[in-house]
Write a protein that holds these residues in place. Structure first.
Motif, PDB file in Angstrom:
ATOM      1  N   ARG A  15      -5.599  -4.769  99.364  1.00  0.00           N
ATOM      2  CA  ARG A  15      -4.618  -4.405  98.338  1.00  0.00           C
ATOM      3  C   ARG A  15      -3.272  -5.091  98.585  1.00  0.00           C
ATOM      4  O   ARG A  15      -2.243  -4.444  98.863  1.00  0.00           O
ATOM      5  CB  ARG A  15      -4.449  -2.882  98.260  1.00  0.00           C
ATOM      6  N   PRO A  16      -3.233  -6.415  98.447  1.00  0.00           N
ATOM      7  CA  PRO A  16      -1.980  -7.144  98.650  1.00  0.00           C
ATOM      8  C   PRO A  16      -0.982  -6.835  97.537  1.00  0.00           C
ATOM      9  O   PRO A  16      -1.351  -6.338  96.458  1.00  0.00           O
ATOM     10  CB  PRO A  16      -2.427  -8.603  98.589  1.00  0.00           C
ATOM     11  N   ALA A  17       0.271  -7.156  97.773  1.00  0.00           N
ATOM     12  CA  ALA A  17       1.289  -6.931  96.741  1.00  0.00           C
ATOM     13  C   ALA A  17       1.044  -7.819  95.530  1.00  0.00           C
ATOM     14  O   ALA A  17       1.298  -7.409  94.387  1.00  0.00           O
ATOM     15  CB  ALA A  17       2.680  -7.197  97.319  1.00  0.00           C
ATOM     16  N   HIS A  18       0.521  -9.047  95.763  1.00  0.00           N
ATOM     17  CA  HIS A  18       0.349  -9.990  94.661  1.00  0.00           C
ATOM     18  C   HIS A  18      -0.955 -10.778  94.806  1.00  0.00           C
ATOM     19  O   HIS A  18      -1.404 -11.046  95.917  1.00  0.00           O
ATOM     20  CB  HIS A  18       1.506 -11.002  94.612  1.00  0.00           C
ATOM     21  N   ILE A  19      -1.511 -11.163  93.662  1.00  0.00           N
ATOM     22  CA  ILE A  19      -2.617 -12.110  93.576  1.00  0.00           C
ATOM     23  C   ILE A  19      -2.151 -13.205  92.625  1.00  0.00           C
ATOM     24  O   ILE A  19      -1.686 -12.912  91.519  1.00  0.00           O
ATOM     25  CB  ILE A  19      -3.893 -11.452  93.014  1.00  0.00           C
ATOM     26  N   LEU A  20      -2.266 -14.466  93.046  1.00  0.00           N
ATOM     27  CA  LEU A  20      -1.838 -15.586  92.203  1.00  0.00           C
ATOM     28  C   LEU A  20      -2.970 -16.600  92.134  1.00  0.00           C
ATOM     29  O   LEU A  20      -3.426 -17.103  93.160  1.00  0.00           O
ATOM     30  CB  LEU A  20      -0.573 -16.232  92.771  1.00  0.00           C
ATOM     31  N   LEU A  21      -3.420 -16.905  90.910  1.00  0.00           N
ATOM     32  CA  LEU A  21      -4.549 -17.806  90.695  1.00  0.00           C
ATOM     33  C   LEU A  21      -4.136 -18.965  89.797  1.00  0.00           C
ATOM     34  O   LEU A  21      -3.257 -18.821  88.937  1.00  0.00           O
ATOM     35  CB  LEU A  21      -5.714 -17.060  90.039  1.00  0.00           C
TER      36      LEU A  21
ATOM     37  N   PHE B  15      -2.310 -17.205  86.699  1.00  0.00           N
ATOM     38  CA  PHE B  15      -2.577 -15.769  86.524  1.00  0.00           C
ATOM     39  C   PHE B  15      -2.000 -15.038  87.725  1.00  0.00           C
ATOM     40  O   PHE B  15      -2.304 -15.380  88.869  1.00  0.00           O
ATOM     41  CB  PHE B  15      -4.088 -15.535  86.430  1.00  0.00           C
ATOM     42  N   MET B  16      -1.196 -14.017  87.464  1.00  0.00           N
ATOM     43  CA  MET B  16      -0.602 -13.246  88.547  1.00  0.00           C
ATOM     44  C   MET B  16      -0.848 -11.769  88.303  1.00  0.00           C
ATOM     45  O   MET B  16      -0.634 -11.261  87.201  1.00  0.00           O
ATOM     46  CB  MET B  16       0.905 -13.516  88.623  1.00  0.00           C
TER      47      MET B  16
ATOM     48  N   TRP C 207       8.349 -23.261  91.324  1.00  0.00           N
ATOM     49  CA  TRP C 207       9.013 -22.510  90.249  1.00  0.00           C
ATOM     50  C   TRP C 207       8.568 -21.049  90.264  1.00  0.00           C
ATOM     51  O   TRP C 207       9.395 -20.134  90.147  1.00  0.00           O
ATOM     52  CB  TRP C 207       8.690 -23.159  88.909  1.00  0.00           C
ATOM     53  N   VAL C 208       7.259 -20.818  90.413  1.00  0.00           N
ATOM     54  CA  VAL C 208       6.754 -19.440  90.479  1.00  0.00           C
ATOM     55  C   VAL C 208       7.345 -18.726  91.691  1.00  0.00           C
ATOM     56  O   VAL C 208       7.782 -17.571  91.611  1.00  0.00           O
ATOM     57  CB  VAL C 208       5.209 -19.433  90.540  1.00  0.00           C
ATOM     58  N   SER C 209       7.383 -19.399  92.833  1.00  0.00           N
ATOM     59  CA  SER C 209       7.935 -18.806  94.043  1.00  0.00           C
ATOM     60  C   SER C 209       9.397 -18.414  93.856  1.00  0.00           C
ATOM     61  O   SER C 209       9.827 -17.324  94.258  1.00  0.00           O
ATOM     62  CB  SER C 209       7.799 -19.794  95.206  1.00  0.00           C
ATOM     63  N   ASP C 210      10.172 -19.302  93.238  1.00  0.00           N
ATOM     64  CA  ASP C 210      11.587 -19.000  92.988  1.00  0.00           C
ATOM     65  C   ASP C 210      11.745 -17.778  92.101  1.00  0.00           C
ATOM     66  O   ASP C 210      12.638 -16.941  92.304  1.00  0.00           O
ATOM     67  CB  ASP C 210      12.276 -20.201  92.339  1.00  0.00           C
TER      68      ASP C 210
END
Length: 368
Positions: free
Chosen positions: A101-107, A157-158, A272-275
């Motif tokens: 159960r991580p805080a985020h999933i990014l695909l 997708f996040m 950009w997503v990281s920022d």
């Protein structure tokens, strides 16, 4: 964040997130990718087969990231969706997400995930996130809008456990990309391997880099320059077209470097997503509307994790649009062979495709 990376490839996610975050695990089964990852990220644990990654390997991860295999959801692939053995590997992302159960999933994947195979792969992603109780958002973004001279529309997708991913992907409604208007005074990119059913003509940029053949034969796009020259990028230039430093994939065999670069996640888009993850902002609900029925999902959408799904009208470029142009850069090229160019021109002449006036004639002049 502590990041666990699946299907890591050349490491585009890791370079994009940068040294501010800690990659605790990498995963890829391809020997060429393994060589690059071990060279570039010697401190990170590397597990080759995603099926062997277990909860204990990534228990401390804050984020799971993955550019999962696209072959079964690509227009040029088999379009078998999750019935295909490669793209179905995304199920391991949610197997591990259920465990830790991580805080985020990014695909990341090809933008055709929205409609190939009846849109069922994207439906699976939405359902899998909601099953975990995660809110989610996705958006189609074009790498060219991030300073890369490559027209590359990709799906991001996040899903987030305790925050709104819309505040990352959707809060910048974006800018409209300029029309793909060809100008003979500027370079024109195209697929020299095609011509009969497609061509990929792109103004002052290349069409999307591909992986090449299944046996590692590279097929980078060609460029017609204003002086009549027809050239293809070197592998070092191709690396730059994805946002990597030159020589990033040197640890891999020369032929296989092209596949790594063609499969890679574009580094500036991840940056950009990281920022935006570091500086989330409220997104405009006035841009949303009820989610349409399949089989073609919208370019961007949002879900609250409890069944509410909304289409969101945002652009494929951020408001900080920095259009990548071949003519603005200092890149290295090699000549396309006469044989390859002749084959393209012959296929183009036999096809029913429409080409801009003078384009094929300029290629024939180059051959003469």
């Amino acid at each position: 964040m502590r990041i666990a990376s699946l299907f890591s490839g050349a490491g585009g996610f890791e370079v994009g997130f940068g040294s501010a975050h800690n990659t605790i695990l990498l995963n890829d089964i391809a020997p060429s990718a393994i060589s690059v990852l071990r060279t570039q990220f010697p401190q990170a644990t590397l597990i080759e087969d995603v099926r062997n990654v277990q909860q204990g390997d990534i228990n401390s991860a804050d984020a799971l990231v993955a550019g999962f295999p696209c072959q079964d959801v690509s227009i040029v692939g088999g379009q078998r969706g999750l019935a295909g053995t490669r793209s179905a590997l995304v199920e391991h992302v949610f197997r591990l997400a259920t465990a830790i159960r991580p805080a985020h999933i990014l695909l990341e994947n090809v933008q055709s995930i929205r409609f190939v195979h009846g849109g069922r792969v994207l439906l699976y992603l939405m359902y899998a996130a909601e099953k975990l109780g995660y809110s989610w958002a996705y958006r189609t973004l074009d790498s060219r809008a991030f300073g890369l001279p490559q027209r590359r529309r990709r799906f991001y997708f996040m899903a987030s456990r305790d925050s709104d991913p819309g505040e990352v992907l959707l809060s910048d409604a974006g800018s409209t990309l300029p029309a793909n208007s060809l100008d003979p005074s500027l370079p024109v990119g195209f697929y020299w391997t095609e011509g009969r059913s497609g061509h990929g003509l792109t103004a002052d940029a290349i069409p999307p880099l591909k992986t090449g053949s299944s046996i590692g034969i590279p097929s980078p796009p060609a460029v017609l320059f204003p002086n009549g020259g027809v050239k293809i990028p070197t592998i070092e230039t191709a690396e730059r077209f994805q946002g990597f430093p030159e020589g990033w994939t040197e640890a891999a065999p020369p032929r296989l470097r092209w596949g790594l670069v063609g499969n890679a996640v574009s580094v500036p888009v991840v940056r950009w997503v990281s920022d935006r993850m570091n500086s989330p902002a409220v997104w405009d609900r006035k841009l949303s509307s009820p989610m349409p029925d399949r089989p073609i999902w919208p370019l961007a959408a949002w879900g609250d994790g409890r069944g509410l799904r909304l289409a969101v009208k945002v652009q494929e470029a951020p408001s900080s649009l920095e259009l990548g142009r071949i003519s603005d850069g200092n890149y290295t090229w090699t000549d396309l062979s006469d044989r390859a160019l002749t084959g393209f021109v012959n296929r183009a002449r036999e096809s029913r495709l429409r080409y801009p006036e003078g384009f094929l004639e300029r290629l024939e002049a180059r051959l003469r």
